[in-house]
Design a protein around this motif. Structure first.
Motif, PDB file in Angstrom:
ATOM      1  N   SER A   1      -3.450 -21.985 -55.324  1.00 35.06           N
ATOM      2  CA  SER A   1      -4.250 -23.095 -55.850  1.00 35.06           C
ATOM      3  C   SER A   1      -5.011 -22.662 -57.104  1.00 35.06           C
ATOM      4  O   SER A   1      -5.488 -21.527 -57.203  1.00 35.06           O
TER       5      SER A   1
ATOM      6  N   ARG B   1       2.156 -20.218 -57.025  1.00 35.93           N
ATOM      7  CA  ARG B   1       2.205 -20.769 -55.670  1.00 35.93           C
ATOM      8  C   ARG B   1       0.819 -20.966 -55.068  1.00 35.93           C
ATOM      9  O   ARG B   1       0.680 -21.595 -54.021  1.00 35.93           O
TER      10      ARG B   1
ATOM     11  N   ARG C   1       6.683 -21.083 -42.540  1.00 40.05           N
ATOM     12  CA  ARG C   1       6.289 -22.386 -43.073  1.00 40.05           C
ATOM     13  C   ARG C   1       4.770 -22.516 -43.128  1.00 40.05           C
ATOM     14  O   ARG C   1       4.208 -22.978 -44.136  1.00 40.05           O
ATOM     15  N   GLU C   2       4.110 -22.080 -42.069  1.00 36.75           N
ATOM     16  CA  GLU C   2       2.648 -22.167 -42.053  1.00 36.75           C
ATOM     17  C   GLU C   2       2.030 -21.242 -43.090  1.00 36.75           C
ATOM     18  O   GLU C   2       1.010 -21.592 -43.703  1.00 36.75           O
ATOM     19  N   ARG C   3       2.650 -20.100 -43.317  1.00 42.94           N
ATOM     20  CA  ARG C   3       2.126 -19.177 -44.315  1.00 42.94           C
ATOM     21  C   ARG C   3       2.230 -19.779 -45.713  1.00 42.94           C
ATOM     22  O   ARG C   3       1.306 -19.670 -46.523  1.00 42.94           O
ATOM     23  N   ASN C   4       3.360 -20.407 -46.016  1.00 38.34           N
ATOM     24  CA  ASN C   4       3.520 -21.041 -47.325  1.00 38.34           C
ATOM     25  C   ASN C   4       2.557 -22.207 -47.513  1.00 38.34           C
ATOM     26  O   ASN C   4       2.009 -22.411 -48.605  1.00 38.34           O
ATOM     27  N   GLN C   5       2.351 -22.981 -46.450  1.00 36.69           N
ATOM     28  CA  GLN C   5       1.390 -24.079 -46.540  1.00 36.69           C
ATOM     29  C   GLN C   5      -0.024 -23.563 -46.755  1.00 36.69           C
ATOM     30  O   GLN C   5      -0.812 -24.158 -47.494  1.00 36.69           O
ATOM     31  N   GLU C   6      -0.340 -22.443 -46.096  1.00 36.99           N
ATOM     32  CA  GLU C   6      -1.669 -21.855 -46.258  1.00 36.99           C
ATOM     33  C   GLU C   6      -1.882 -21.361 -47.674  1.00 36.99           C
ATOM     34  O   GLU C   6      -2.968 -21.491 -48.247  1.00 36.99           O
ATOM     35  N   LYS C   7      -0.825 -20.790 -48.292  1.00 40.97           N
ATOM     36  CA  LYS C   7      -0.934 -20.316 -49.670  1.00 40.97           C
ATOM     37  C   LYS C   7      -1.259 -21.454 -50.636  1.00 40.97           C
ATOM     38  O   LYS C   7      -2.023 -21.291 -51.580  1.00 40.97           O
ATOM     39  N   GLN C   8      -0.663 -22.617 -50.397  1.00 37.13           N
ATOM     40  CA  GLN C   8      -0.826 -23.741 -51.311  1.00 37.13           C
ATOM     41  C   GLN C   8      -2.116 -24.520 -51.071  1.00 37.13           C
ATOM     42  O   GLN C   8      -2.458 -25.399 -51.863  1.00 37.13           O
ATOM     43  N   SER C   9      -2.838 -24.214 -49.995  1.00 34.82           N
ATOM     44  CA  SER C   9      -4.066 -24.945 -49.715  1.00 34.82           C
ATOM     45  C   SER C   9      -5.170 -24.500 -50.659  1.00 34.82           C
ATOM     46  O   SER C   9      -5.096 -23.441 -51.295  1.00 34.82           O
TER      47      SER C   9
ATOM     48  N   GLN D   1       8.689 -21.019 -38.234  1.00 36.83           N
ATOM     49  CA  GLN D   1       7.432 -21.752 -38.192  1.00 36.83           C
ATOM     50  C   GLN D   1       6.293 -20.933 -38.800  1.00 36.83           C
ATOM     51  O   GLN D   1       5.453 -21.477 -39.535  1.00 36.83           O
TER      52      GLN D   1
END
Length: 668
Positions: free
Chosen positions: A124, A122, A90-98, A87
């Motif tokens: 923004s 990876r 997953r949150e770290r990867n989502q944060e990178k893409q934000s 988890q």
């Protein structure tokens, strides 16, 4: 029916005994100076004391949260939900893409096409979306922007409005880096793949008989290979083959076919990657690994500690390696205030050998640290020796300190830190292996013992010089004590007088004023120096006090300027973007969890303040001084907001350290 034990027989007088209530605790404000000193409470002048009476539920000082000013009640730490590693990833990867994480190259240049990864990046590349959600700029000037080079964080910098250089149209020049000892990518990859070679360490470990069975077999295979290469030395050259790899190939062959490699290194199943020419250093190591006794003897004499480069610690102000708070920005603050010698935070050898970037960050050094050492911690001689060789090869340091005093459970349970004090032979092997491997001076830092009265350091203090250490620091407490009770300086003096003149002894424990320093030096002239640890955390200007031989009644404004310097150094170290600002804030708050214990000299009945005495509830001479005296995390956050702006939504902080932890269960 028989009466039960709880029934009262009619006609018999009831025997109800009541204990007298405990005597009411005397309010601190009504105690005399002698009573305050006896109870380890800082004696503050009556006119500055809080007039609130003592209530039930008070702390160790006889003070409850109600006795302190209204703004000083400590906030309870917020418990966080434990997340799984998946988890978190997953949150770290989502944060990178934000949109909050703009690509560094795009942020630096202001152009979307500047990123070499393009659409595969990876992070923004949406500049407009990043600007919409970016927090407001902070007050002050950018710590990076100058006429020579623009800020490396560009659009992401929280001081963007103060930039003088137009990075979008100007020429991008690299910032001059004032920090060294960074981890190189190629070195990190070799460590990740476990392909880093330790020629000196492995040769010395084998000569000392400290190689494990599996490692000895591996070394034997390497020896056979090296013997074959030595025989064929006249017909071998080192060249770059057509695969782009450096290897040793016969002159008659013009390609790098697998058969040729197998012929030379048939016993090693791993492919040959990068070979080195057989220079003098390699030849000496090969000779040792082949069992040539006369070479081992020559090398041991060459690396004897008496012929090793030494560092003179005498009368120098030595800042101790301090976990979490002793980071590079804090060390810079102490250097400005008069520290002579600095040492990095304790780094675990296993993490360094695994190429962990966070652990290597503890080895970073600022150019202002003119005498700098690193402290490493490990359990076994081979691990510590290899880490020491790697540090000597990749870093610029003046000495290597081996930690043999850390009381933390996580370290001790692995057999490292103060646990080595209970294993004298392993302690000897670790020091001997490291000092034989590196040419840098080797020092150790230890406590008096592991348990009180057992395996004490004085039993081996006379041998530490022969094992190869140049200096030893003795913290005047056992591991069992942690930080409770006073440091036993008489025992430190006793150990100092037992050591040979060639071994420098540095005392450590409870130094909080220039009079403490002066007393220890006069009581035992054989002491080379005194290490300053927690005293520097509470008041880093202690180095100025010692050099100027005075008790500095520092004002709240001067203390705030020191915090401003720390914030500026922190932004230069961790970055001026949002992530760097919040990292700086976190470590600032960790430091403030120590500084509130300082009581200004002008408020004291007895000067100087003792380190282990707890401050009572008092008011300062101005509002800022009162705020700095607060023990509440909420007030520390207010101070951080004065320097770094508002905290993010949902922000909470709980200090990491437990300086007075004393667990009965683990103390036997």
């Amino acid at each position: 029916m028989e009466a039960s034990a709880t029934e009262i027989t009619v006609g018999e007088p009831s025997k109800i005994t009541t204990e007298p209530p405990p005597p009411a605790r005397k309010p601190v404000i009504e105690m005399s100076v002698e009573e305050l000193v006896a109870k380890a409470i800082v004696p503050v002048k009556k006119e500055f004391m809080c007039p609130a009476p003592t209530r039930v539920g008070s702390d160790n000082n006889g003070l409850s949260s109600d006795d302190r000013p209204a703004a000083t009640t400590a906030s309870a730490p917020v418990s966080k939900e434990k997340k799984s590693k998946r988890q978190i990833k997953r949150e770290r990867n989502q944060e990178k893409q934000s949109t909050r994480n703009l690509c560094p190259m795009v942020a630096k240049t202001g152009r979307v096409d500047s990123c070499s990864y393009g659409d595969k990046c990876r992070l923004s590349h949406d500049i407009e979306a990043f600007k919409v959600q970016k927090p407001a700029d902070l007050e002050g000037t950018c710590p990076f922007d100058s006429d020579e080079a623009p800020c490396p964080y560009g659009l992401a910098c929280r001081y963007l409005g103060t930039h003088r250089t137009d990075f979008a149209t100007g020429i991008i020049n690299e910032q001059k880096n004032s920090e060294v000892n960074g981890l190189k990518k190629d070195v990190q990859k070799l460590l990740w793949k476990n392909k880093m070679t330790f020629v000196k360490a492995d040769a010395k470990l084998k000569a000392l008989g400290l190689m494990g069975p599996a490692k000895s077999k591996k070394m034997l295979e390497a020896d056979n290979t090296e013997e074959n290469q030595t025989v064929l030395n006249d017909s071998l050259v080192t060249k770059e083959n057509s695969c782009g790899e450096m290897g040793v190939c016969p002159i008659v062959q013009n390609d790098c076919c697998a058969e040729n490699v197998e012929d030379i290194n048939a016993d090693d199943p791993r492919p040959m990657k990068r070979g080195k020419p057989l220079n003098d250093e390699t030849s000496d190591s090969i000779g040792e690994s082949n069992g040539e006794d006369h070479i081992e003897t020559d090398e041991s004499l060459k690396l004897h500690p008496r012929e090793r480069k030494l560092i003179d610690f005498r009368d120098k102000l030595y800042l101790a390696p301090l976990t979490t708070v002793g980071n590079l920005p804090f060390r810079r603050v102490c250097k400005v205030l008069g520290a002579d010698i600095t040492c990095g935070e304790m780094a675990m050898c296993t993490n360094l050998l695994q190429g962990q970037a966070a652990e290597w960050a503890l080895l970073r050094r600022h150019v202002s640290e003119n005498m700098f050492g690193v402290q490493i911690c490990g359990t076994f001689p081979d691990t510590v020796a290899r880490a020491a060789e790697l540090i000597e090869r990749e870093c610029t340091v003046d000495f290597i300190d081996i930690n043999m005093g850390c009381p933390i459970d996580l370290v001790v349970n692995k057999g490292a830190g103060s646990a080595l004090l209970s294993k004298p032979m392993r302690m000897k092997n670790v020091i001997h292996a490291v000092s034989s491997t590196v040419d840098l001076p080797v020092t150790i830092k230890a406590r008096t013992s592991y348990y009180e009265g057992r395996s004490r350091i004085d039993s081996v203090i006379g041998d530490i010089w022969e094992w190869g250490a140049s200096a030893v620091t003795i913290h005047g407490r056992s591991r069992q004590q942690r930080y409770t009770k006073q440091a036993d300086w008489e025992y430190v003096y006793q150990c100092t007088r037992k050591t040979p003149d060639t071994l420098q002894v540095i005392g450590n424990g409870d130094i909080f004023s220039f009079s403490d320093w002066k007393k220890h030096k006069s009581d035992c002239p054989q002491l080379s120096s005194c290490m300053i640890a927690r005293g520097a955390l509470v008041k880093p200007w202690i180095f100025t006090e010692i050099k100027e031989q005075r008790d500095w009644d520092i004002s709240s404004g001067e203390r705030l300027n020191i915090l401003k310097d720390y914030v500026r150094f922190g932004l230069q170290h961790w970055g001026s973007d949002t992530k760097g600002v919040e990292t700086t804030r976190h470590f600032l708050l960790e430091w403030l969890s120590y500084t509130y214990r300082y009581v200004p000299v002008g408020l004291l009945e007895v000067v100087p303040q003792r380190l282990n005495s707890r401050p009572p509830a008092y008011f300062g001479r101005d509002d800022l001084e009162t705020l700095m005296a607060s023990e509440s995390a909420a007030d520390w956050i207010k101070i951080s907001e004065m320097l770094l702006g508002k905290v993010p939504d949902g922000f909470s902080f709980s200090p990491k350290h437990k300086s007075n932890a004393f667990d009965k269960a683990e103390n036997g």
